[in-house]
Enzyme design. Structure first.
Site, PDB file in Angstrom:
ATOM      1  N   GLY A  68       0.820  -1.215   0.000  1.00 13.95           N
ATOM      2  CA  GLY A  68       0.000   0.000   0.000  1.00 13.95           C
ATOM      3  C   GLY A  68       0.850   1.258   0.000  1.00 13.95           C
ATOM      4  O   GLY A  68       0.517   2.246  -0.667  1.00 13.95           O
TER       5      GLY A  68
ATOM      6  N   THR B 188      10.356  -8.193 -12.863  1.00 22.35           N
ATOM      7  CA  THR B 188       9.597  -9.429 -13.118  1.00 22.35           C
ATOM      8  C   THR B 188       8.471  -9.558 -12.098  1.00 22.35           C
ATOM      9  O   THR B 188       8.686  -9.374 -10.898  1.00 22.35           O
ATOM     10  CB  THR B 188      10.548 -10.642 -13.043  1.00 22.35           C
ATOM     11  OG1 THR B 188      11.569 -10.441 -14.021  1.00 22.35           O
ATOM     12  CG2 THR B 188       9.816 -11.942 -13.318  1.00 22.35           C
TER      13      THR B 188
ATOM     14  N   CYS C 100       2.752   1.302  13.091  1.00 22.18           N
ATOM     15  CA  CYS C 100       4.060   1.914  12.881  1.00 22.18           C
ATOM     16  C   CYS C 100       4.583   2.610  14.134  1.00 22.18           C
ATOM     17  O   CYS C 100       5.769   2.794  14.283  1.00 22.18           O
ATOM     18  CB  CYS C 100       3.994   2.925  11.748  1.00 22.18           C
ATOM     19  SG  CYS C 100       3.207   2.256  10.303  1.00 22.18           S
TER      20      CYS C 100
HETATM   21  N1  PLP Z   1      -2.604   3.207   4.108  1.00 25.71           N
HETATM   22  C1  PLP Z   1      -3.302   2.826   5.178  1.00 25.71           C
HETATM   23  C2  PLP Z   1      -4.597   3.498   5.493  1.00 25.71           C
HETATM   24  C3  PLP Z   1      -2.805   1.818   5.998  1.00 25.71           C
HETATM   25  O1  PLP Z   1      -3.506   1.440   7.080  1.00 25.71           O
HETATM   26  C4  PLP Z   1      -1.566   1.210   5.678  1.00 25.71           C
HETATM   27  C5  PLP Z   1      -0.995   0.167   6.557  1.00 25.71           C
HETATM   28  O2  PLP Z   1      -1.270   0.113   7.738  1.00 25.71           O
HETATM   29  C6  PLP Z   1      -0.903   1.636   4.534  1.00 25.71           C
HETATM   30  C7  PLP Z   1      -1.437   2.633   3.766  1.00 25.71           C
HETATM   31  C8  PLP Z   1       0.406   1.023   4.116  1.00 25.71           C
HETATM   32  O3  PLP Z   1       0.186  -0.253   3.601  1.00 25.71           O
HETATM   33  P1  PLP Z   1       1.415  -1.298   3.499  1.00 25.71           P
HETATM   34  O4  PLP Z   1       1.642  -1.823   4.876  1.00 25.71           O
HETATM   35  O5  PLP Z   1       0.917  -2.362   2.575  1.00 25.71           O
HETATM   36  O6  PLP Z   1       2.566  -0.557   2.952  1.00 25.71           O
END
Ligand code: PLP
Length: 381
Positions: free
Chosen positions: A70, A236, A324
């Site tokens: 994400g 890839t 985080c």
């Molecule tokens: N956006 C939101 C709203 C999220 O909750 C998160 C992850 O907690 C992310 C982005 C980032 O996703 P990823 O952990 O796949 O990088």
């Protein structure tokens, strides 16, 4: 173990694992190879792309590009837009975005972009008049999340998209990472140009995501190289992960127990708020404006990390908010943006449920929580 931390990540579904397993074993070809094994890989990738497009309600499978997570999707959407449009440097976002958007926008502000930060109220909601006022003719991009990872608060993306369309030429990016698999998504109908997805939030493994890029929206390639993903993201293809993401999308599309999860969440939330008079919900009380799986509750005067640790000892996994910042003692930026007082914010716990949770588990969680809170209150006296 009772796992109530599904907004941090989810268990890989057995069906997803079964779908990807052959691609970790015998089906090891490169989708760019011209031989039969390569062609089989290409078919698998195309099939997965169609499954993602179906869940998101995209018009065209070409609107889906695979990414690694994400955060990458968010970075590609926003950073790519700025690279593509160096003269359209006014960006609008909110104070409560995930770090992948928030920290990127802070970085872009340091290197010459102008960023307008939309505030939220005590419920975690936006005032759409603030957005109307912030939009300018030269606004390049607006980035607003669909569902907040910490509180579950949903932003009215359709209404926001309409305001963006009516008042500017800006591109509209939506971080949909927490919403996919939990609520219906309909990009065919929504005025959204770019939409970020992450597989591990809905039972695919970590290491795969997607970016929806509406036909007609031009982004520079995120990785330059051999031209995979129609030249948009070289490297890839991670076929096992991509197959897994596709299967997870199909599974989410077929999932019929959303009401059960939402009822479990409601019962857990109601019970906590009645049992503990010093417990306060973070985020709008109206449940139709929140994800059906998330409750963020503050235990006033208590220490969230301490509650987390004691629940962990009792075998219950929860979070203090964003995965985080679990290590730092600082209160959550999202709760600060909502003006939650320090004494409440530091006692915040996020319960996020998923398809594998059951009523006996939430009952056990309530018992463990009662014991934990009683011990902490006694120590404080
Ligand atoms: N956006 C939101 C709203 C999220 O909750 C998160 C992850 O907690 C992310 C982005 C980032 O996703 P990823 O952990 O796949 O990088």
């Amino acid at each position: 173990m009772i796992y109530l931390d599904n907004n941090a990540t989810t268990q890989v579904a057995p069906e997803v694992f079964a779908a990807m397993e052959p691609y970790l074993k015998d089906a090891y070809g490169n989708p760019s190879s011209a031989h039969a094994l390569g062609r089989r890989m290409r078919t698998a990738v195309d099939h997965a792309r169609a499954q993602v497009a179906e869940l998101l309600g995209a018009n065209d499978t070409d609107e889906i590009a695979f990414t690694s997570c994400g955060s990458e999707s968010d970075n590609w959407a926003i950073g790519g837009f700025v690279e593509q449009n160096p003269n359209r440097r006014h960006l609008i976002t909110t104070r409560v975005e995930h770090e992948a958007v928030r920290n990127l926008c802070e970085h872009l502000a340091q290197i010459g972009c102008e960023v307008t930060w939309l505030e939220v109220d005590r419920n975690g909601e936006l005032d759409l008049d603030d957005l109307r006022r912030a939009l300018r003719r030269d606004t390049g991009l607006v980035s607003v999340m669909l569902a907040n990872n910490e509180t579950g608060v949903l932003f009215p993306i359709e209404a926001i998209g309409r305001i963006v369309r009516e008042n500017s030429d800006a591109v509209f990016h939506v971080d949909g990472v927490q919403a996919v698999g939990k609520i219906p998504i309909n990009l065919r109908a929504w005025p959204v140009d770019l939409f970020s997805v992450s597989g591990h939030k809905f039972h695919a493994p970590k290491g795969v995501g997607a970016l929806y890029i509406r036909n007609g929206i031009k982004l520079p390639p995120f990785i330059i190289g051999g031209g995979q993903e129609r030249g948009r993201r070289s490297g890839t293809e991670a076929v096992p992960n991509i197959v897994a993401l596709g299967r997870a999308c199909q599974l989410a599309h077929q999932f019929s127990e959303h009401q059960r999860i939402s009822d479990l969440r409601d019962q857990l939330e109601d019970e906590i708020l009645t049992r503990f008079p010093f417990a306060r919900l973070n985020g709008v009380a109206d449940r139709s404006k929140r994800l059906p799986n998330t409750s963020n509750i503050s235990f006033e005067g208590l220490d969230g990390p301490e509650i987390l640790r004691m629940l962990d000892d009792a075998g219950v996994c929860v979070s203090t908010g964003s995965a985080c910042n679990a290590e730092s003692r600082e209160t959550s930026g999202v709760l600060r943006a909502m003006n939650v007082p320090y004494d409440l914010a530091r006692g915040a716990i996020r319960f996020s449920l998923g398809r594998y949770n059951s009523a006996p588990e939430t009952d056990q969680t309530l018992d463990a929580l009662s014991e934990t809170v009683a011990r902490l209150v006694n120590t404080a006296l």
